[in-house]
Enzyme design. Structure first.
Site, mmCIF file in Angstrom:
data_model
loop_
_atom_site.group_PDB
_atom_site.id
_atom_site.type_symbol
_atom_site.label_atom_id
_atom_site.label_comp_id
_atom_site.label_asym_id
_atom_site.label_seq_id
_atom_site.Cartn_x
_atom_site.Cartn_y
_atom_site.Cartn_z
ATOM 1 N N ASP A 245 4.403 -6.296 -1.879
ATOM 2 C CA ASP A 245 3.270 -6.037 -0.991
ATOM 3 C C ASP A 245 2.235 -7.132 -1.215
ATOM 4 O OD1 ASP A 245 2.156 -2.942 0.314
ATOM 5 O OD2 ASP A 245 1.085 -4.831 0.534
ATOM 6 N N LYS B 252 -2.130 -3.974 -4.409
ATOM 7 C CA LYS B 252 -1.385 -2.709 -4.400
ATOM 8 C C LYS B 252 -0.250 -2.700 -5.423
ATOM 9 C CE LYS B 252 -2.564 -0.959 0.161
ATOM 10 N NZ LYS B 252 -2.174 -0.674 1.560
ATOM 11 N N ASN C 233 4.706 -2.760 10.082
ATOM 12 C CA ASN C 233 4.749 -3.646 11.256
ATOM 13 C C ASN C 233 6.178 -4.114 11.504
ATOM 14 O OD1 ASN C 233 5.060 -6.592 10.060
ATOM 15 N ND2 ASN C 233 3.661 -5.465 8.723
ATOM 16 N N CYS D 166 -8.496 1.549 14.213
ATOM 17 C CA CYS D 166 -7.454 1.661 13.204
ATOM 18 C C CYS D 166 -6.537 2.805 13.555
ATOM 19 C CB CYS D 166 -8.047 1.862 11.813
ATOM 20 S SG CYS D 166 -8.745 3.495 11.552
ATOM 21 N N CYS E 50 24.591 -7.547 19.527
ATOM 22 C CA CYS E 50 23.340 -7.685 18.765
ATOM 23 C C CYS E 50 22.903 -9.155 18.711
ATOM 24 C CB CYS E 50 23.538 -7.152 17.340
ATOM 25 S SG CYS E 50 22.047 -7.299 16.328
ATOM 26 N N CYS F 122 24.497 -9.906 11.808
ATOM 27 C CA CYS F 122 24.924 -8.540 12.116
ATOM 28 C C CYS F 122 26.305 -8.589 12.764
ATOM 29 C CB CYS F 122 23.906 -7.845 13.034
ATOM 30 S SG CYS F 122 24.435 -6.203 13.598
#
Lengths: 429, 429
Positions: free
Chosen positions: B131, B154, B211, B277, B330, B335
């Site tokens: 993070d 964090k 996100n 937010c 894909c 993948c």
């Protein structure tokens, strides 16, 4: 020998070191945020309520905090809730919706501690915590308590952590077992008088206990007081749990459909063997606490559909949901009295009854058109069935013995042979 | 002026005070429990693993800790896992199953921090935390972080708390954004080499980010490495979430069926407005973290049914479940490569294929006999339908235009009239 100057130098050194040490010591205290008078929706990193106030903007809750405006109009005080407060001519005072509620949490273990933490972080007005247990290292496989708290009483350790997380919440802790006579009386008193405003009842009681005796005590208290409460539980094998909303007189209370152990009057303490402990997982307990507090928020703030009963089967990720009406033959006399009062109220307000019926549908959407169907037709069922006995209204038979092979419809129960004789016959086959 | 004796006295006082202050300071450290070499099932209050080891006795997991016995037999070392260790003639060594796993958690926010805490309390072998964010007071409406940690990174704050909770877990923290070029390369490297034994890959990657850019980065890395991972997410309005298991080549990856924002190549940063937010609740995030780690435990320890996709709709307490196969078209080339390799492996092991097919049934028990039924009979459908077009194998029509009213089966698409002309006709009706 040291000179006076050397000694003075040493004193200065020590004094400096002491100041630094004391600063470090109270570091945590210095970082404590000050109390906040009014919840704000302002999006700044320092606002602990911005993500909660956003619930209103997102259209989830009507009011997370309610602005309450009292103004003076022709010699009369007029109160408007949810005012916009744009009018500067009137005297405005603000009252917070989530902050106006008091919730009692009975049992501050794997589910109760996380429940209390979630409510604290949501900014609940007041929390009343009941538990008589101490924190042990054996509790470290669930969330909340930390190893350095081992030995402290659970309510004391919880209050310390929670007050540190959110100093805006009012806490009241009781380090006792609610099932003893004296404590039960005191518990009843705090439920009915320990609300946010002393003398008023709490808004909700949450049962997060791990035994039936304590559940029955909460049930008894809430039935007597007409106090709405929510039950929660996690199975001994750690992989299932449930939450349940109990509205005295309206939905089934804990005694309306008691577990076998309660119905059979077995002392559960005799079932617990020394050296054997129940399994528990932080996952299952975290999920149950999350579902419980979500139901509390939905109930108190009025959003979504409040669940009457929601189960969690972790092995299959299956979540059964149902609603149970109160049992008119319930053993608890206060439950029967509440049922009578509920019926009277229902009769007086026939219009509200329809609304309540509608609320009892838990899952309204059925996107996939799932229906319960019988695999056999009515005709097939008739052909395959024996004579249907004469039953009182509302009771149906699950199956009957078919009259195939010309048998006289004789059932096992009707035979005169003993179990031993039947088993002997089976062995000969 | 002070005498030498007075100065000496003052020094003694200060020295004593300093010792006391330092003792208080390190009080928490003194309470830290020592590391535990081997998990024990002994039921004593001081055993932090007793409730977890009970999972085996309850028949939930085959092994929470595995006793591994190596013995010497006719000049050969023989290894037996899950031995009873009753035989004293052999040299036994013990290896812990849960302790043998390394899990990477990307994103240590509302879901990731609770995920990391649950795994820590379960006694996972190693945690890798990624993070780049700092703890803010605005995060206090979710579990885990505390106000005094505001301003710390964090990962740093999380490691400190988690190490304090369980010193048996190995921690590796990375305070960076995995989506930048250099960091992504380093992230890939740690996923493939940061296992419990340095050089080996981690056992599982958990995405707890907020996100799509970070999700796509994790997806890219895991597709390239063939690394199994689990996705998690919570909606912006705080009342729904999901978890998803992704096995490269076998199940749909994040790019196989991308959200609109990713498919349309929209920069999500342009969607976030200043001063606005997202809402978040400790309840929803706690439930999603609980469901995620439960799925992790089921996957790693082999119990229950691992969910491929599990949703949580808090408004209705509805939990949709499904499985999605990988998309042969894909966009992600790794993948598609993994899909080819999976097909090859499947073809080589036809027997295993059947077993895997069986595993894809998520809810095997169907106590209530719930079935999907059509509300119309086959005959009714035939009568009500128009001509069925000639379609390639495997494709069916959802409905056709009935030939009622003697119409020629003409469909709206076949008309020469423009939309404006049709709307003008409708207005005349």
């Amino acid at each position: 020998m040291a000179t006076v100057e050397e000694l003075k130098l040493r004193i200065r050194e020590l004094e400096n070191e002491l100041i630094k040490s004391k600063q470090k010591q109270s570091d945590a205290e210095h970082h404590l945020r000050p109390k906040i008078d009014q919840m704000s929706a302002e999006v700044v990193d320092s606002n602990p309520y911005s993500r909660l106030m956003a619930l209103k903007r997102m259209g989830i809750v009507q009011d997370y905090e309610v602005n309450m405006c009292i103004y003076y109009f022709y010699d009369t005080f007029i109160l408007i809730t949810a005012c916009s407060c744009s009018d500067e001519h009137y005297t405005c005072c603000h009252s917070q919706k989530i902050r106006s509620f008091a919730v009692a949490v009975v049992g501050v273990g794997g589910v109760g501690s996380v429940t209390a933490e979630m409510l604290t972080r949501c900014g609940i007005g007041k929390l009343l915590l009941f538990d008589y247990d101490k924190v042990e290292l054996a509790n470290m496989n669930r969330l909340f308590f930390q190893p350095h708290q081992a030995g402290l009483s659970k309510v004391e350790a919880a209050e310390h952590t929670l007050r540190n997380i959110n100093p805006d919440v009012a806490f009241e802790t009781h380090n006792y077992n609610i099932t003893t006579m004296d404590n039960f009386t005191h518990f009843m008193n705090r439920i009915s008088h320990g609300g946010l405003e002393e003398g008023k009842p709490v808004d909700l009681v949450l049962s997060c206990v791990d035994n039936f005796e304590a559940r029955m005590a909460i049930n008894t208290a809430c039935n007597e007081l007409g106090q709405i409460w929510m039950e929660s539980g996690v199975s001994e094998n750690a992989v299932s749990g449930h939450i349940q909303l109990i509205i005295p007189g309206e939905t089934a209370c804990f005694a309306c459909a008691p577990p076998l152990i309660v119905a059979a009057n077995i002392d559960e303490k005799t079932l617990k063997r020394d050296g054997v402990c129940a399994a528990s997982l932080p996952t299952t307990m975290g999920v149950v606490a999350g579902l419980l507090v979500q139901n509390v928020l939905k109930y108190l703030l009025g959003f979504g559909t409040v669940s009457y009963y929601l189960g969690y089967n972790a092995m299959q990720d299956f979540f059964p949901s149902m609603a149970m009406k109160a049992n008119p033959q319930c053993d608890n006399r206060h439950c029967r009295r509440q049922q009578d009062e509920y019926k009277k109220k229902e009769a007086e307000q026939p219009k509200q009854e329809v609304v309540q019926e509608e609320e009892e549908v838990v899952h309204e959407d059925n996107e996939w058109g799932i229906e319960l169907v019988s695999e056999v037709s009515e005709a097939e069922l008739q052909d395959a069935s024996g004579p249907v006995p004469d039953l009182p209204e509302g009771i149906t038979v699950a199956y009957t013995i078919p009259e195939k092979d010309g048998a006289s419809g004789e059932t096992v129960e009707e035979t005169d042979q003993s179990l031993e004789e039947l088993m002997a016959q089976m062995r000969k086959m």
